[in-house]
Design an enzyme around this catalytic site. Structure first.
Site, PDB file in Angstrom:
ATOM      1  N   CYS A 132       0.810  -1.197   0.000  1.00 33.40           N
ATOM      2  CA  CYS A 132       0.000   0.000   0.000  1.00 33.40           C
ATOM      3  C   CYS A 132       0.853   1.260   0.000  1.00 33.40           C
ATOM      4  O   CYS A 132       2.024   1.221  -0.329  1.00 33.40           O
ATOM      5  CB  CYS A 132      -0.922  -0.036   1.204  1.00 33.40           C
ATOM      6  SG  CYS A 132      -1.734  -1.633   1.375  1.00 33.40           S
ATOM      7  N   ARG A 146      -4.727   1.917   1.987  1.00 35.31           N
ATOM      8  CA  ARG A 146      -4.651   0.501   2.306  1.00 35.31           C
ATOM      9  C   ARG A 146      -5.194  -0.375   1.186  1.00 35.31           C
ATOM     10  O   ARG A 146      -6.253  -0.117   0.621  1.00 35.31           O
ATOM     11  CB  ARG A 146      -5.418   0.196   3.596  1.00 35.31           C
ATOM     12  CG  ARG A 146      -5.257  -1.231   4.084  1.00 35.31           C
ATOM     13  CD  ARG A 146      -5.852  -1.407   5.470  1.00 35.31           C
ATOM     14  NE  ARG A 146      -7.299  -1.278   5.448  1.00 35.31           N
ATOM     15  CZ  ARG A 146      -8.141  -2.280   5.187  1.00 35.31           C
ATOM     16  NH1 ARG A 146      -7.663  -3.485   4.937  1.00 35.31           N
ATOM     17  NH2 ARG A 146      -9.437  -2.093   5.188  1.00 35.31           N
ATOM     18  N   LEU A 147      -4.439  -1.431   0.900  1.00 33.68           N
ATOM     19  CA  LEU A 147      -4.898  -2.508   0.032  1.00 33.68           C
ATOM     20  C   LEU A 147      -5.098  -3.728   0.907  1.00 33.68           C
ATOM     21  O   LEU A 147      -4.136  -4.257   1.473  1.00 33.68           O
ATOM     22  CB  LEU A 147      -3.862  -2.809  -1.058  1.00 33.68           C
ATOM     23  CG  LEU A 147      -4.152  -3.985  -1.990  1.00 33.68           C
ATOM     24  CD1 LEU A 147      -5.419  -3.751  -2.791  1.00 33.68           C
ATOM     25  CD2 LEU A 147      -2.974  -4.228  -2.921  1.00 33.68           C
ATOM     26  N   VAL A 203      -5.211  -9.838   3.406  1.00 28.54           N
ATOM     27  CA  VAL A 203      -5.518 -10.975   4.272  1.00 28.54           C
ATOM     28  C   VAL A 203      -6.825 -10.743   5.004  1.00 28.54           C
ATOM     29  O   VAL A 203      -7.822 -11.373   4.724  1.00 28.54           O
ATOM     30  CB  VAL A 203      -4.378 -11.256   5.271  1.00 28.54           C
ATOM     31  CG1 VAL A 203      -4.818 -12.275   6.303  1.00 28.54           C
ATOM     32  CG2 VAL A 203      -3.172 -11.792   4.519  1.00 28.54           C
ATOM     33  N   ASP A 256      -1.273  -6.636  10.626  1.00 32.85           N
ATOM     34  CA  ASP A 256       0.000  -7.298  10.349  1.00 32.85           C
ATOM     35  C   ASP A 256       1.187  -6.534  10.906  1.00 32.85           C
ATOM     36  O   ASP A 256       2.184  -7.119  11.336  1.00 32.85           O
ATOM     37  CB  ASP A 256       0.177  -7.546   8.848  1.00 32.85           C
ATOM     38  CG  ASP A 256       0.198  -6.263   8.026  1.00 32.85           C
ATOM     39  OD1 ASP A 256      -0.267  -5.232   8.529  1.00 32.85           O
ATOM     40  OD2 ASP A 256       0.680  -6.310   6.879  1.00 32.85           O
ATOM     41  N   LEU A 292       1.958 -13.751 -13.311  1.00 33.94           N
ATOM     42  CA  LEU A 292       2.406 -13.373 -14.638  1.00 33.94           C
ATOM     43  C   LEU A 292       3.150 -14.548 -15.252  1.00 33.94           C
ATOM     44  O   LEU A 292       3.918 -15.231 -14.570  1.00 33.94           O
ATOM     45  CB  LEU A 292       3.316 -12.154 -14.574  1.00 33.94           C
ATOM     46  CG  LEU A 292       2.701 -10.858 -14.051  1.00 33.94           C
ATOM     47  CD1 LEU A 292       3.698  -9.701 -14.212  1.00 33.94           C
ATOM     48  CD2 LEU A 292       1.399 -10.525 -14.763  1.00 33.94           C
ATOM     49  N   GLY A 352       8.322 -13.215 -11.658  1.00 32.08           N
ATOM     50  CA  GLY A 352       9.650 -13.842 -11.625  1.00 32.08           C
ATOM     51  C   GLY A 352      10.823 -12.893 -11.498  1.00 32.08           C
ATOM     52  O   GLY A 352      11.962 -13.282 -11.779  1.00 32.08           O
TER      53      GLY A 352
END
Length: 558
Positions: A17, A64-65, A68, A94, A253, A361
């Protein structure tokens, strides 16, 4: 990100976030706090602004994103630490673990025990200290400026600070906060600060302290070839597994290259073991004749993912360049090229699917000597040193690209190749073991997953293809289309004066000139954020694209 407070501490904590804070501002707060909204894209689920009670001119803003817990938390972190130290949690946030670690061990050990990617601002109200910190590779961004009068401003992205500096009487430099470091400031009664400590808490070549509390079964300390390959498999699978925690849907991805294919395959395997209540979505982007799209389709069919192909057109790509540079806050040539495709695929994910947590990756090429120019390294030692240099500069290039293009659309990036334990182990291996072999880069990584049927053999041994190149046919690369389009946008007289116009990192091509021009429109006077362009070493190169190198050959499996 989470914000949590107690009687003695106040902490703003970034996982994906956006965080923003001011200490000691003398200007109108109502004007300055609008800058906090410049990073609203990083956390679309909630916004909060906090004036710390009893502390003059101390302000926190955060977007905030929720990943959980939909109400409290963004992503759980270090559950092993909670068990090991028997912390008494008061919330489901968290970031609360930071307060307990700091209270018990102090800032240095607190930072050292954090396993993951993060940036934080911690205010110790009892001792009037401000602390900043950022993860080892700088996967999560953090910028700051400290004025001569002690005014400190901090933000996840530089765009949240630029307008504040414009209103100041004296010039103040916005700088990226160094990855793997923490900084401590004394907080004065008027809200101004003084830096008293800047220290590195972790570097990529050293095993992290948190390894003591996160045991991986079956690891052996000897460097026998089969033992090493088994350790690589165990540590990498552990890196993917620990990143599975999410109440939002996980996607991945998939370019069809080695790195994203390994991530996707192990992610699919573990998602079935963990009985996730949905199928894993994979995403590729490219033109119809893109080698990446064709390879990704083969991998998706092999691993059984719910695969999405995003069609890429040069017209759409060219149109997106300016917006991409705004989000990136850089004008590096290869970073901009590669970011366009990633930005557009993330846009598709946000608009067309319900995946929010996106695996990727990044980090493998730097760690495992995956760039084609490593074939020209003069020695194994030189190759090993270059690998560490690239890892230390990831925050300027590849993870900058990955974070900003993901966050631009309110999604969360997860990069298992940059797991602290995995990278520290790989870098501890003998230098000769990590070099390209038999004309194949990343040979050790490939060999470690041989004969497992995890991904098709033709993908396991597919030659490195840069993301920005693989999106388009080998007959005509994406960078070629860009250069042809920009040839008429920048004129020759501008190029003749390029060194005078842009003395720092002067552009040598019209493409580079245009990127710099756009950057200066959004962030005038901040060219120093990029210390140098990304370019291959040990080989004559005038362009960062692998397709321009003399050692480039089309992959035989395509």
């Amino acid at each position: 990100m989470a914000v949590c407070g107690s009687r003695d501490f106040f902490c703003s904590w970034l996982k994906m976030c956006g965080i923003w804070a001011l200490f000691g501002s003398d200007e109108c707060l109502s004007v300055q706090c609008t800058s906090a909204m410049k990073i609203a894209h990083r956390g679309p689920d909630a916004f909060r602004f906090e004036n710390v009670n009893g502390f003059t001119n101390c302000y926190f803003g955060f977007h905030r994103l929720a990943i959980v817990d939909q109400l409290y938390a963004s992503q759980q972190t270090n559950p092993d630490l909670k068990t090991k130290f028997d912390f008494d949690y008061q919330t489901e946030v968290d970031g609360e673990v930071l307060l307990h670690l700091y209270d018990r061990f102090g800032i240095q050990k607190m930072a050292s025990l954090l396993d993951g990617v993060f940036a934080f601002i911690l205010l110790d109200t009892a001792n009037r200290k401000v602390h900043l910190g950022r993860d080892t590779y700088g996967v999560r961004p953090l910028f700051k400026f400290l004025a001569d009068n002690g005014f400190l401003a901090v933000c996840s992205e530089a765009k949240g600070l630029v307008e504040i500096t414009h209103s100041m009487e004296t010039a103040t430099s916005i700088v990226p906060f160094l990855p793997g470091h923490f900084e401590v400031f004394d907080l004065k009664l008027n809200g101004k600060v003084q830096s008293v400590q800047l220290e590195q808490f972790h570097c990529c070549t050293r095993e992290p302290e948190h390894a003591l509390y996160n045991m991986v079964e079956g690891l052996s300390s000897d460097f026998g070839e089969e033992t090493v390959k088994r350790n690589i498999r165990s540590l990498f699978e552990n890196a993917v597994r620990k990143r599975l925690m999410a109440h939002r849907r996980i996607g991945c991805l998939l370019s069809g290259g080695l790195d994203s294919s390994l991530v996707a395959a192990i992610l699919l395997k573990l998602s079935k073991e963990e009985k996730l209540p949905y199928s894993i979505q994979t995403f590729s982007i490219g033109s119809e004749d893109s080698p990446d799209v064709m390879a990704a389709k083969k991998v998706a069919a092999h691993i059984g993912s719910e695969h999405h192909e995003v069609q890429f057109t040069t017209e759409e790509g060219v149109k997106a360049v300016e917006e991409v540079i705004f989000h990136l806050e850089t004008y590096d040539i290869t970073t901009v090229r590669a970011s366009v495709g990633m930005y557009l695929v993330m846009k598709y994910i946000r608009e067309k699917t319900d995946s929010v947590v996106i695996f990727s990756g990044e980090g493998s090429d730097e760690l495992t000597q995956g760039y084609l120019y490593f074939h020209k390294a003069p020695s194994a030692k030189a190759g090993a040193e270059e690998s560490v240099r690239l890892l230390k500069e990831l925050y300027l290039f590849d993870v900058l690209r990955a974070d900003r293009t993901t966050a631009a659309h309110g999604l969360e990036l997860r990069v298992p190749f940059l797991d602290h334990r995995f990278t520290a182990y790989y870098l501890s291996l003998p230098e000769e073991m990590r070099t390209p072999k038999d004309g194949v880069e990343k040979h050790l990584l490939r060999d470690s997953f041989k004969s497992l049927n995890l991904i098709p053999d033709e993908i396991l041994w597919r030659r490195k293809e840069a993301f920005s190149d693989g999106m388009m046919s080998e007959k005509k690369s994406w960078y070629t289309y860009l250069q042809e389009h920009l040839d008429s946008v920048v004129n020759n007289s501008q190029m003749e004066k390029a060194k005078q116009t842009f003395p720092h990192n002067p552009p040598r091509t019209k493409e580079a000139y245009y990127y710099r021009q756009v950057f200066e429109k959004f962030f005038p006077g901040h060219a120093q954020w990029l210390p140098h362009y990304w370019m291959p070493r040990w080989i004559s190169a005038t362009d960062p694209s692998a397709r321009t190198l003399s050692i480039y050959k089309p992959d035989k499996h395509q």
